[in-house]
Design an enzyme around this catalytic site. Structure first.
Site, PDB file in Angstrom:
ATOM      1  N   VAL A 396     -13.051  42.730  48.899  1.00  0.00           N
ATOM      2  CA  VAL A 396     -12.997  43.873  49.808  1.00  0.00           C
ATOM      3  C   VAL A 396     -12.813  45.190  49.063  1.00  0.00           C
ATOM      4  O   VAL A 396     -13.222  46.243  49.556  1.00  0.00           O
ATOM      5  CB  VAL A 396     -11.897  43.692  50.881  1.00  0.00           C
ATOM      6  CG1 VAL A 396     -12.197  42.514  51.767  1.00  0.00           C
ATOM      7  CG2 VAL A 396     -10.529  43.538  50.255  1.00  0.00           C
ATOM      8  N   ASP A 397     -12.205  45.169  47.885  1.00  0.00           N
ATOM      9  CA  ASP A 397     -12.025  46.403  47.125  1.00  0.00           C
ATOM     10  C   ASP A 397     -13.380  46.975  46.711  1.00  0.00           C
ATOM     11  O   ASP A 397     -13.667  48.162  46.916  1.00  0.00           O
ATOM     12  CB  ASP A 397     -11.160  46.122  45.889  1.00  0.00           C
ATOM     13  CG  ASP A 397     -10.287  47.301  45.502  1.00  0.00           C
ATOM     14  OD1 ASP A 397     -10.355  48.340  46.183  1.00  0.00           O
ATOM     15  OD2 ASP A 397      -9.533  47.192  44.528  1.00  0.00           O
ATOM     16  N   ASP A 398     -14.217  46.147  46.087  1.00  0.00           N
ATOM     17  CA  ASP A 398     -15.567  46.589  45.745  1.00  0.00           C
ATOM     18  C   ASP A 398     -16.331  47.021  46.987  1.00  0.00           C
ATOM     19  O   ASP A 398     -17.049  48.025  46.970  1.00  0.00           O
ATOM     20  CB  ASP A 398     -16.327  45.457  45.059  1.00  0.00           C
ATOM     21  CG  ASP A 398     -16.006  45.374  43.584  1.00  0.00           C
ATOM     22  OD1 ASP A 398     -16.706  46.018  42.790  1.00  0.00           O
ATOM     23  OD2 ASP A 398     -15.045  44.670  43.223  1.00  0.00           O
ATOM     24  N   ARG A 469      -7.701  51.168  49.922  1.00  0.00           N
ATOM     25  CA  ARG A 469      -9.141  51.409  49.832  1.00  0.00           C
ATOM     26  C   ARG A 469      -9.838  51.069  51.146  1.00  0.00           C
ATOM     27  O   ARG A 469     -10.770  51.753  51.571  1.00  0.00           O
ATOM     28  CB  ARG A 469      -9.744  50.588  48.699  1.00  0.00           C
ATOM     29  CG  ARG A 469     -10.779  51.344  47.878  1.00  0.00           C
ATOM     30  CD  ARG A 469     -10.182  52.062  46.723  1.00  0.00           C
ATOM     31  NE  ARG A 469      -9.565  51.114  45.828  1.00  0.00           N
ATOM     32  CZ  ARG A 469      -8.386  51.312  45.255  1.00  0.00           C
ATOM     33  NH1 ARG A 469      -7.709  52.419  45.481  1.00  0.00           N
ATOM     34  NH2 ARG A 469      -7.879  50.410  44.436  1.00  0.00           N
TER      35      ARG A 469
END
Length: 657
Positions: A396-398, A469
């Site tokens: 999920v960060d990317d 993020r």
């Protein structure tokens, strides 16, 4: 240092700071542009400690696939990064680490270094002074067992029958993190066969043990982190007695299940696209008798070769590659530089970023339900992985970073990709309001107490930096119907604030990274800049600013050292700090001006920045990372944001990053 300074003390920036910043942005923009690949993507080196290149050397010896030239160049790298304490640290200038040192020593001896050479004697002395190789961590003892240096009793019992357990069984692979699943599955097969390395040069390291391995009475010992540790220690003792009597039919079924799990997830990027899993797969195929010419083995071996970095007469092995992450962050930096009244190379930059957007859209995972789907079977895929190819494990960060870039570039052209990412991220929110990197509610902490998990990182629980993020991405999109999701996450972020006012950085070093992430999210989510949560964070950030105007933080902060403190300022962490302060309306403060001045002064003639300390973490206290791209794109983002906010009247950054 004191927080209060006179005006003369703080005015360490030039009077024409604006012009200096403009020149720095232009130079940095050109440097980063030159690193973009023709197809639009960026990828920088990703460096860990001595353990990965040392393991690669030993892998070649396990398989008898020794490449003397490669080994020679890895030896040069390993010798160069040896610490003054005689051993090898987990990060630049870090303390002695016995597990990294044992692996590095073993690898250098395998390469051909004389055990009586000064660097080997210093390493051996340091190892023995700290209890010997018997006191290394589980993964090191597994490596030693593969070469017959220790009995398999030195390794915690991990029966391959674990593959047969469903998620409902608490001690199940499905309740572990993605990296644990991919590393453990082939390791369970290795553990079932208990193979010995080919070891054609017959290299052994008995000199590293204080107590001969055959005489060690207790390999699995504390300190235990909770009462669960003692329970699992007892369970391990019981399993040692009964495992040899497990039915052969069940074992055969479990091995077959492990192989099926692995082969379903194999790709050109390797299993899980991380080195330990890739290496375990190659060893697994060897003990199963699969030919090195088999397409699966060829692909698995090539995925490892693709991780090798050769330069300046050295070779090291990366733990993985980070092209999606690097492209998302580089793209945001380039975009910031190419917007506003003083935009740099606007037309050319947007043309090149359109290629980046196309490259990223092609890598969005839309038709593979990865391991995350076991908890959310009805959620449509829509995320991005960290690496070139790792479809079962998007994170999920990317996804949030790429989503923010695509939205800023062209929300209409990228509409479908953005919406699928939005849907997936919302569906990945954990019960407590936060997000883990790869899984939902992956937080059964007692699993970190099993003997195998002495690294304490078997799980992927929600963290503030990743959650921030996601809040930034969803807030940037601005869908009213997402507000409940955002508010739940903000509540989580508030609860996680440290007493100091900072936030812990799970994936970047450390409290400066976590605080930057949180403040960016709170700003774009609409939290008032005078909110007590924000004021406490600002006060903390300003309190740890260094005399030269920069910020720095030691990886030792993961090990109990002071938060936000290092012996020198660093471009990456200075950029995070000024971005955090600007996000909450502090663009014109002395702290920000001094930080910006530091960045301009530290830029080299090529438009880039240099720093040796590590800036990220894989597993706190166990495994650290140095993203070579951070020192390039984060300072460019900070300088460009400082310039662009000059013409803003709102005092609020309009984007989530």
């Amino acid at each position: 240092m004191t927080k209060e300074r006179s005006v003369s003390e703080t005015m360490s920036y030039p009077g024409d700071l604006g012009n200096v910043v403009d020149r720095a942005i232009k130079s940095a923009h050109g440097a980063l542009s030159n690193r973009q690949h023709e197809d639009g993507h960026w990828v920088f080196e990703l460096e860990a400690d001595a353990t990965i290149p040392a393991e690669y050397v030993l892998l070649e010896h396990f398989l008898d696939r020794i490449d003397p030239e490669k080994q020679k160049k890895i030896g040069v790298y390993l010798r160069r990064i040896q610490g003054s304490h005689g051993g090898w640290p987990l990060y630049h200038d870090g303390d002695f680490d016995i597990s990294a040192t044992v692996k590095a020593y073993f690898a250098l001896k395998a390469i051909g270094d004389d055990p009586e050479a000064p660097h080997m004697r210093r390493a051996r002395k340091a190892i023995l002074a700290r209890g010997g190789a018997e006191r290394t961590n589980v993964f090191t003892r597994i490596q030693l067992a593969l070469f017959g240096e220790v009995p398999w009793d030195a390794v915690p019992v991990m029966p391959v029958e674990l593959m047969l357990l469903s998620r409902k069984a608490y001690v199940s692979l499905w309740n572990m993190s993605y990296w644990s699943r991919t590393v453990i599955a082939p390791l369970l097969v290795l553990g079932a066969y208990k193979p010995l390395a080919k070891n054609p040069k017959n290299i052994h390291v008995p000199e590293l043990f204080v107590t001969p391995p055959a005489q060690v009475k207790d390999w699995i010992r504390g300190p235990y982190r909770s009462h669960w540790g003692r329970f699992f220690k007892y369970l391990d003792s019981v399993l040692r007695k009964i495992e040899p009597h497990f039915p052969k039919k069940t074992r055969k079924k479990a091995i077959k299940k492990a192989i099926a799990f692995i082969e379903e997830r194999l790709s050109a990027g390797g299993l899980g696209a991380i080195y330990p899993a890739m290496a375990n797969v190659v060893m697994m195929y060897r003990i199963l008798g699969v030919s090195d010419n088999d397409p699966k083995v060829v692909q698995a071996w090539q995925s490892i070769q693709d991780l090798l970095i050769e330069k300046n007469g050295e070779i090291y092995c990366q733990p993985c590659v980070s092209p999606v992450w690097d492209t998302g962050l580089s793209g945001l930096a380039m975009l910031e530089a190419a917007t506003g009244p003083k935009a740099v190379e606007r037309e050319e930059t947007f043309k090149n970023l359109k290629k980046s957007a196309s490259w990223l859209r092609d890598r969005q995972i839309l038709d593979v339900k990865g391991d995350w789907a076991i908890n959310t079977p009805h959620l449509r895929p829509g995320g991005w992985a960290f690496q070139y190819e790792n479809d079962y494990y998007p994170d999920v960060d990317d996804t949030a970073v790429v989503g923010m870039l695509l939205h800023r570039l062209d929300p209409e052209e990228n509409k479908e990709a953005i919406e699928r990412a939005r849907e997936w991220i919302i569906g990945m929110q954990s019960t407590n309001g936060g997000w883990g990197a790869f899984d939902i509610d992956n937080d059964l902490d007692f699993l970190n107490q099993i003997p195998f998990a002495d690294h304490g990182a078997l799980l992927d629980p929600p963290t503030v930096d990743v959650s921030a993020r996601c809040v930034s991405f969803l807030s940037q999109l601005g869908h009213p119907e997402d507000r409940a999701v955002i508010e739940k996450a903000i509540t989580y972020i508030r609860k996680e604030q440290e007493p100091s006012g900072s936030w812990f950085g799970r994936w970047g070093t450390n409290y400066i990274y976590g605080t930057w992430s949180a403040l960016c999210a709170l700003n774009i989510a609409g939290v008032d800049h005078q909110d007590p949560t924000i004021l406490r964070a600002v006060e903390w950030l300003e309190s740890v600013q260094r005399e030269d105007g920069g910020w720095g933080e030691d990886c030792a902060s993961y090990e109990g050292a002071a938060q936000g403190v290092y012996k020198q300022s660093l471009p990456t962490q200075t950029a995070w700090a000024v971005l955090a302060l600007m996000a909450v309306g502090r663009r014109d403060t002395e702290a920000v001006k001094r930080g910006i001045a530091y960045l301009t002064k530290e830029q080299d003639e090529k438009g880039e920045w240099n720093e040796n300390p590590y800036n990220a973490v894989g597993f706190p206290k166990v495994f650290y990372l140095r993203y070579h791209g951070y020192k390039q794109f984060f300072p460019l983002t900070a300088l460009s944001r400082y310039r662009n906010l000059e013409s803003s009247n709102s005092g609020r950054v309009e984007f989530g990053f």
